[in-house]
Write an enzyme that holds these catalytic residues in place. Structure first.
Site, short mmCIF file in Angstrom:
data_model
loop_
_atom_site.label_atom_id
_atom_site.label_comp_id
_atom_site.label_asym_id
_atom_site.label_seq_id
_atom_site.Cartn_x
_atom_site.Cartn_y
_atom_site.Cartn_z
N GLY A 1 65.05 26.03 41.21
CA GLY A 1 64.24 27.07 40.57
C GLY A 1 62.87 27.17 41.22
O GLY A 1 62.22 26.15 41.48
N LEU A 2 62.47 28.42 41.50
CA LEU A 2 61.14 28.64 42.07
C LEU A 2 60.48 29.79 41.31
O LEU A 2 59.95 30.73 41.89
CB LEU A 2 61.26 28.94 43.58
CG LEU A 2 60.01 28.72 44.45
CD1 LEU A 2 59.47 27.33 44.34
CD2 LEU A 2 60.29 29.07 45.91
N GLY A 3 60.53 29.68 39.99
CA GLY A 3 59.84 30.64 39.12
C GLY A 3 58.39 30.20 38.96
O GLY A 3 57.82 29.59 39.87
N VAL B 1 56.90 27.81 37.07
CA VAL B 1 56.63 26.37 37.13
C VAL B 1 57.06 25.80 38.48
O VAL B 1 56.38 24.95 39.05
CB VAL B 1 57.34 25.64 35.97
CG1 VAL B 1 57.08 24.14 36.04
CG2 VAL B 1 56.86 26.18 34.62
N GLY B 2 58.19 26.29 39.01
CA GLY B 2 58.65 25.84 40.32
C GLY B 2 57.62 26.13 41.39
O GLY B 2 57.31 25.28 42.24
N VAL C 1 57.37 19.05 26.73
CA VAL C 1 56.59 19.16 25.49
C VAL C 1 55.10 19.15 25.84
O VAL C 1 54.64 18.29 26.58
CB VAL C 1 56.87 17.98 24.53
CG1 VAL C 1 56.10 18.16 23.23
CG2 VAL C 1 58.36 17.84 24.26
N ILE D 1 49.79 18.39 28.80
CA ILE D 1 49.28 17.27 28.01
C ILE D 1 50.18 16.06 28.21
O ILE D 1 51.38 16.15 27.99
CB ILE D 1 49.28 17.60 26.50
CG1 ILE D 1 48.54 18.91 26.24
CG2 ILE D 1 48.68 16.46 25.69
CD1 ILE D 1 48.70 19.41 24.81
N LYS E 1 61.09 20.90 20.72
CA LYS E 1 60.08 19.93 21.16
C LYS E 1 59.94 18.77 20.18
O LYS E 1 59.82 17.62 20.59
CB LYS E 1 58.75 20.65 21.37
CG LYS E 1 58.79 21.57 22.59
CD LYS E 1 57.58 22.49 22.62
CE LYS E 1 57.58 23.34 23.87
NZ LYS E 1 56.58 24.43 23.79
N GLY F 1 51.84 27.39 30.91
CA GLY F 1 51.18 27.91 32.12
C GLY F 1 51.67 27.16 33.34
O GLY F 1 52.05 26.00 33.27
#
Lengths: 433, 433
Positions: free
Chosen positions: B9-11, B13-14, B129, B133, B202, B303
């Site tokens: 995956g390279l969306g 987050v990727g 989750v 953080i 989560k 994000g």
């Protein structure tokens, strides 16, 4: 596989640690594989809040650090000596170290880490900063993908308690300190806390880990809270701020250089800032990194239970590594060990760029505000506000807040202002976050 | 030693993950030992915000998970399939797994962990989750010395943004949702967020780690925020509360049993509670344990940058372990792996003990409040306050706050009250933290 530990010290934190280890039910099952082999104390006959079998207790601390059966030495003596020597001796005998001793790590960390890396053992110190708050390990491991930009913390519970009480009660420093001493929140000799030394030890450790370089403890600028008055807290409140003792490490990375500013001082914090609402003996540490943004860790910064929780988490961490490697780790995990050897270049406080708050007592003559403005302007200090806030002993009380300025310039301007006849005194100068 | 990873995956987050890995300067030096061997995407020709060399990119995801040169598979596809199958296939080929996929772990964690433990590989999921953080690793490692009592979190940024905006603007749910969709804070189909499913995924993961037992995702009580009105937010405010969507896991350990309550619902939170001031898209997780007390972790819950920070921290963790063991760890670190096999016994929501807030629209006839009080009393529901707060369409609006009561009793009382002629409707029933 059982892992054997030797405990140096059975004071508040040592007792809390032993209590957890001797009562593992309901906690992580790895605790059942840990045995307290030896406990070193000064007075073996003293009555204690924890049942350690008498044959485990000894007054011969050296015997513990050289005991071939002991895998981990847990140093909870505090202070510089004999803690430093015992840690070094234990490392020489290939013991892993867990310590809660911020003073010894802030001052002798270089020597201790160097010895530990040579011996192939870990030195873990989660309890040294922020009591029960996980911060050291997250900073080493979880935030390591980031370029750390700043670490800003309320890391001393005593001073935070005092400032919180001063704010709530409108009381002056002396009264609140006396009350805090009565309640056991401040020590009989409160110097290390109220003068910021304890916070400086802690930010030295956090800066060294976050910015991956050694930090000379004695180069840290350090200012305590003795001079904070009820008046300053009131004026700060009117301007939208609370006053907190902050420990700050800020890095700026150029293409081929990296400078660090590390300092402890009372600071005006805007009321909507996450650190503004941290009250009482609680601690909080705010870390800013790229691409992360800001994360904050909040919790009890001291006390037997919280600190013991951190000590035991470090012991567990080493036990986990020992168990997964059949007792013989081949090498140190670079994320858990501290290997940097260069010293961070610390910027002098004169070169700090910050906003200032200053309070002046002046003769009530026309032109005083103009005079202040002219002096500051001459030194390139741009003002955000100048407000005559009241009278005190027939003197006009004027509060100035600057834009971001170079500290050196601001100090030069202050020096000049102090000379003027119209200015009676400058009771307080504080930085603004 | 270089460690090779395969990225599925390279969306968003990727891309964030690749950006960190390809630009290690100023970050932890261990990143320099990581090589992106392969990146699996659906559309190889799509233009992207990161420069990955074209020969690395493939559309054949299976080829990545069986590649003998790859050490770590990083699954950033999201969704249940093919993520689940690819993870299992990668594990069968002895790859360590890093994933940000809360849905797949909340539903198929048991199967995945079992396979991973058999194969002797890690499955790390810090990013699943709380975005950036650090919470999974601290919960596994740093807080493990504690008996965990509760985990309470704001773990869905979309709903927290919506509730924050509703509170600030006095607007109703529908308007704010539309605005959030425009700003990209809510998806076109917002169901998973606003109905609490994402938060339930989560808390299932956090509860399972914190309470060391498996948690059946479908047993989690889950209520979203669609029914929250501007009126409720206003009344809550008057009573000293804000409304937050909380994910809650609370354990109670008896001598030979352990029950867990896991639930997601909008909740009235007292304004001075640490979670009350967490606003906008931020997340925060409050963990209570013995002897620690309370710690809170706060930061950006979503994000590209924050989530990638967490993904890369997991990759680094495995790289650190591989490096310290010469590439061949002898076993799994019990603190990092998930080995529990029993299922936690979850208490039904009827047995929950909590305080309630309820709003009634009633005929304005004498005796209505008395009638409410009598009905509640008959079911052992003790009231803290009953206030007629205003009028709406010629009906009296009454707000009731209870003491801590058993939810089942409260629901029975409500059922009876609904039948009375004097009660026109019960527009809202909310729990109070």
């Amino acid at each position: 596989m059982r892992v054997k530990i030797g405990l140096l010290g059975l004071g508040t934190v040592g007792t809390g640690t032993a209590q957890i280890l001797l009562d593992p039910w309901g906690r992580n099952p790895i605790l059942k594989d840990i045995e307290i082999k030896r406990v070193g104390v000064r007075s073996p006959s003293k009555s204690r809040q924890v049942q350690v079998s008498p044959e485990v207790i000894t007054t011969d601390l050296e015997q513990i650090v050289i005991d071939p059966e002991i895998d981990i030495v847990v140093e909870l003596l505090g202070g510089l000596e004999p803690a430093r020597s015992l840690i070094l001796q234990a490392i020489a005998h290939k013991k892993h170290i867990v310590t809660a001793n911020k003073a010894v790590i802030a001052r002798y960390g270089d020597e201790i880490y160097e010895a530990a890396n040579q011996a192939g053992v870990y030195v873990l110190l989660e309890a040294a900063v922020g009591g029960g708050i996980p911060i050291i390990k997250p900073l080493k491991q979880s935030l390591g993908a980031n370029r750390i930009k700043s670490i800003v913390g309320i890391v001393n519970g005593t001073t935070n308690y005092i400032l919180t009480q001063m704010t709530a009660a409108g009381a002056d420093f002396g009264e609140v300190l006396a009350e805090a001493q009565k309640l056991g929140y401040a020590e009989a000799d409160p110097t290390a806390d109220v003068d910021g030394w304890d916070a400086a030890d802690k930010i030295a450790i956090l800066a060294s880990i976050g910015f991956a370089g050694r930090v000379k403890r004695e180069d840290i600028y350090c200012e305590g809270i003795r001079q904070i008055s009820a008046a300053d807290i009131t004026y700060a409140d009117k301007l939208g701020f609370v006053i907190k003792l902050l420990a700050i490490a800020e890095g700026s990375k150029g293409d081929d250089s990296e400078t660090l500013q590390v300092r402890v001082h009372p600071t005006l914090v805007a009321k909507d800032h996450p650190l503004a609402s941290i009250n009482g003996v609680y601690n909080a540490i705010l870390v800013t990194g790229e691409p992360l943004g800001q994360v904050m860790f909040f919790g009890p910064g001291a006390g037997a239970g919280p600190t013991a929780s951190a000590v035991v988490s470090d012991i567990m961490n080493i036990v986990g590594i020992l168990k997964s490697s059949g007792g013989q780790p081949q090498g140190l995990d670079p994320l858990l060990s501290v290997t940097h050897q260069h010293y961070c270049s610390l910027t002098a406080v004169e070169d700090l760029k910050t906003r200032f708050y200053a309070r002046f007592l002046c003769q009530d003559v026309p032109g005083v505000i103009g005079h202040l403005g002219t002096c500051f302007g001459r030194h390139n200090v741009s003002l955000e506000s100048v407000v005559q806030i009241g009278y005190q002993d027939q003197l006009a009380e004027i509060v100035v807040v600057t834009h971001e300025v170079r500290e050196g310039n601001f100090r030069q301007a202050l020096g000049e202002i102090e000379q003027s006849e119209a200015i009676s005194s400058i009771p307080s100068v504080l930085r603004v976050l």
